[in-house]
Design an enzyme around this catalytic site. Structure first.
Site, PDB file in Angstrom:
ATOM      1  N   GLU A 242     -21.916 -62.994   7.397  1.00 56.12           N
ATOM      2  CA  GLU A 242     -21.896 -62.062   8.535  1.00 56.12           C
ATOM      3  C   GLU A 242     -20.506 -61.891   9.115  1.00 56.12           C
ATOM      4  O   GLU A 242     -19.759 -62.856   9.292  1.00 56.12           O
ATOM      5  CB  GLU A 242     -22.826 -62.551   9.652  1.00 56.12           C
ATOM      6  CG  GLU A 242     -22.940 -61.553  10.809  1.00 56.12           C
ATOM      7  CD  GLU A 242     -23.723 -62.105  11.983  1.00 56.12           C
ATOM      8  OE1 GLU A 242     -24.798 -62.685  11.755  1.00 56.12           O
ATOM      9  OE2 GLU A 242     -23.245 -61.975  13.127  1.00 56.12           O
TER      10      GLU A 242
ATOM     11  N   GLU B 134     -26.152 -69.276  12.677  1.00 52.35           N
ATOM     12  CA  GLU B 134     -25.250 -69.845  13.682  1.00 52.35           C
ATOM     13  C   GLU B 134     -25.843 -71.072  14.398  1.00 52.35           C
ATOM     14  O   GLU B 134     -26.101 -71.035  15.602  1.00 52.35           O
ATOM     15  CB  GLU B 134     -24.833 -68.754  14.678  1.00 52.35           C
ATOM     16  CG  GLU B 134     -24.098 -67.616  13.972  1.00 52.35           C
ATOM     17  CD  GLU B 134     -23.538 -66.558  14.911  1.00 52.35           C
ATOM     18  OE1 GLU B 134     -23.930 -66.544  16.099  1.00 52.35           O
ATOM     19  OE2 GLU B 134     -22.719 -65.747  14.447  1.00 52.35           O
TER      20      GLU B 134
END
Length: 484
Positions: free
Chosen positions: A335, A232
């Site tokens: 994810e 991220e």
């Protein structure tokens, strides 16, 4: 001379005929095949349950009043790489608290192809993430030379669980890793938490860090298939996080990570870029893939499903657009989890449906593999050292020692249990929006077609392949896998 020429032509004809026969044998056929239907449905006891054995019969033009799923086996797309979940520190710590009996049940539930749902992918973290009991590092703070590098922390809980998972899966799990943050001294904000960027003077040190991690894990008998640059990279989180613009990630890969892995004879390790939500994945792809010196090191792009944090819908089309623009690069879902844990919602059906919707769309848009987040959490949705508690497909109540299976586990299982490694996705379409569907042709010649009903009503539908069909009933809010 003419006689020899004739013999040679006859030989060529025979070889060509045999080749055609071999090809014909490999083409999928419905002839003589039975269809086994497995169903999971809300407000029933059906959980990956065999509910029907059907046969094919002659088909003709379906009516507009009929609902149909169309499969065209000759139109093949991406090769399936696997489905799995992440073994985080949190998962490993909770696993260690289970009884031996429950540990065996848990391992079989995920990694055994017969007793469970046959996971074949594994993601893990480089150093700590939010799903650790606390922040930690493999080196002493300030150790630029990495002389103190040690994975002893992981040897307590995480490495033992990974080894048992690999063993249960038959000796092989495709394993990749991602960092959440470099060490504080390497970052602009002097903190492993709350974003910050990697300081340019530590680019080489951080690239060397990946090498150390891979080599140490492989010494433990855990082969590392690849790594993403950063988990991220556009999110400033209260937990371990680090920001890379697309240009910064491109340059780090091009000038440091890629060359360093190659120099250390780790050039076969795959580099995954982005590893973040679908919303900005196209920009990241455009910037990195348009630079040939960076792109040559990159296997493909990882993505998550949390773009709806802004209140919008899931951006499934962005996956298709990256695939369309860069068909030589792979796509991997790295994810996803259901956020904001609430024990009252263990059996909330919408959580499972979120998985089904995402997996069908992502596979239909070119994704080769799909990785869930934590494989196991406790009755509080943790441990998590910043209070970011979430759902997992399986929870363990550490007060009773029991395992709690959520709808998400079964929805994932409708894919992972029946689609085998190296299967090919084949063209699949539905005639009405109430159903979603995808299909994969396994290397043994069996087809797995997944059909999901997201409506409040039972639906009767045709499964049509060429001139053959069968008629299937799917309950309201249900998912089915048809194996034939």
């Amino acid at each position: 001379m003419k006689k020899n020429t004739l013999k040679f032509l006859c030989f060529l004809f025979t070889v060509s005929a045999l080749a055609q026969q071999t090809k014909a044998k490999k083409e999928f056929t419905t002839n003589g095949k039975k269809i086994t239907v497995y169903t999971t449905a809300e407000n029933t006891n059906l959980r990956l349950t065999s509910t029907d054995n059907l046969s094919f019969s002659a088909s003709k033009q379906p009516l507009e009043t009929e609902i149909s799923v169309f499969v065209e086996p000759t139109k093949k797309f991406q090769t399936f790489m696997g489905i799995g979940g992440a073994i985080t520190d949190a998962s490993a710590e909770i696993f260690a608290k289970l009884s031996k009996e429950k540990q065996t049940e848990f391992l079989n539930a995920y990694y055994d192809k017969q007793k469970g749902i046959g996971y074949s992918l594994l993601r893990t973290t480089i150093q700590s993430s939010d799903f650790s009991s606390g922040s930690y590092s493999y080196i002493k703070e300030g150790d630029k030379e990495l002389k103190t590098f040690s994975i002893d922390h992981d040897r307590q809980f995480r490495i033992p669980l990974i080894k048992q998972a690999i063993q249960t899966a038959g000796g092989k799990l495709l394993t990749y890793a991602a960092p959440w943050s470099p060490n504080a001294f390497m970052k602009s904000n002097g903190n492993v938490l709350k974003g910050g960027t990697l300081l340019p003077e530590y680019y080489q040190t951080w690239a060397n860090f990946y090498v150390k991690f891979i080599k140490e894990y492989e010494k433990e008998g855990i082969p590392i298939w690849g790594t993403s640059t950063q988990n991220e990279p556009m999110a400033v989180q209260t937990w371990e996080s680090c920001i890379y613009t697309a240009e910064a990630e491109r340059d780090f890969i091009k000038n440091f990570l890629g060359p360093t892995l190659k120099k250390e004879k780790l050039g076969d390790k795959k580099i995954i870029v982005w590893d973040h939500n679908r919303d900005l994945m196209n920009y990241r792809a455009n910037v990195i893939y348009s630079d040939p010196e960076a792109a040559k090191y990159v296997w493909g792009m990882g993505f998550h499903w949390y773009e709806n944090w802004s209140g919008g819908d899931s951006m499934f089309d962005n996956v298709a657009k990256v695939n369309e623009a860069y068909p030589d690069k792979k796509l991997l879902f790295t994810e996803g989890c259901v956020e904001k844990f609430d024990a009252a919602k263990y059996q909330f059906w919408g959580n499972g449906e979120r998985y089904g919707i995402s997996m069908i769309n992502d596979f239909n848009n070119g994704t080769v593999g799909w990785t869930d987040w934590n494989i196991l959490l406790d009755q509080n949705g943790g441990p998590n050292h910043v209070g970011n508690f979430c759902f997992a497909p399986i929870h363990a109540d550490t007060t009773t020692g029991e395992l709690i299976y959520t709808p998400s586990y079964y929805y994932i299982g409708h894919f992972s249990k029946f689609i085998r490694l190296n299967a090919k996705r084949v063209s699949t379409a539905v005639s009405r929006s109430g159903l979603l569907s995808t299909s994969f042709l396994n290397t043994d010649g069996t087809m797995a077609t997944i059909v999901m009903n997201k409506t409040d009503k039972e639906i009767t539908y045709n499964l049509i392949i060429a001139t053959e069909k069968t008629v299937v009933k799917i309950p309201a809010h249900a998912i089915q896998t048809l194996v034939y």
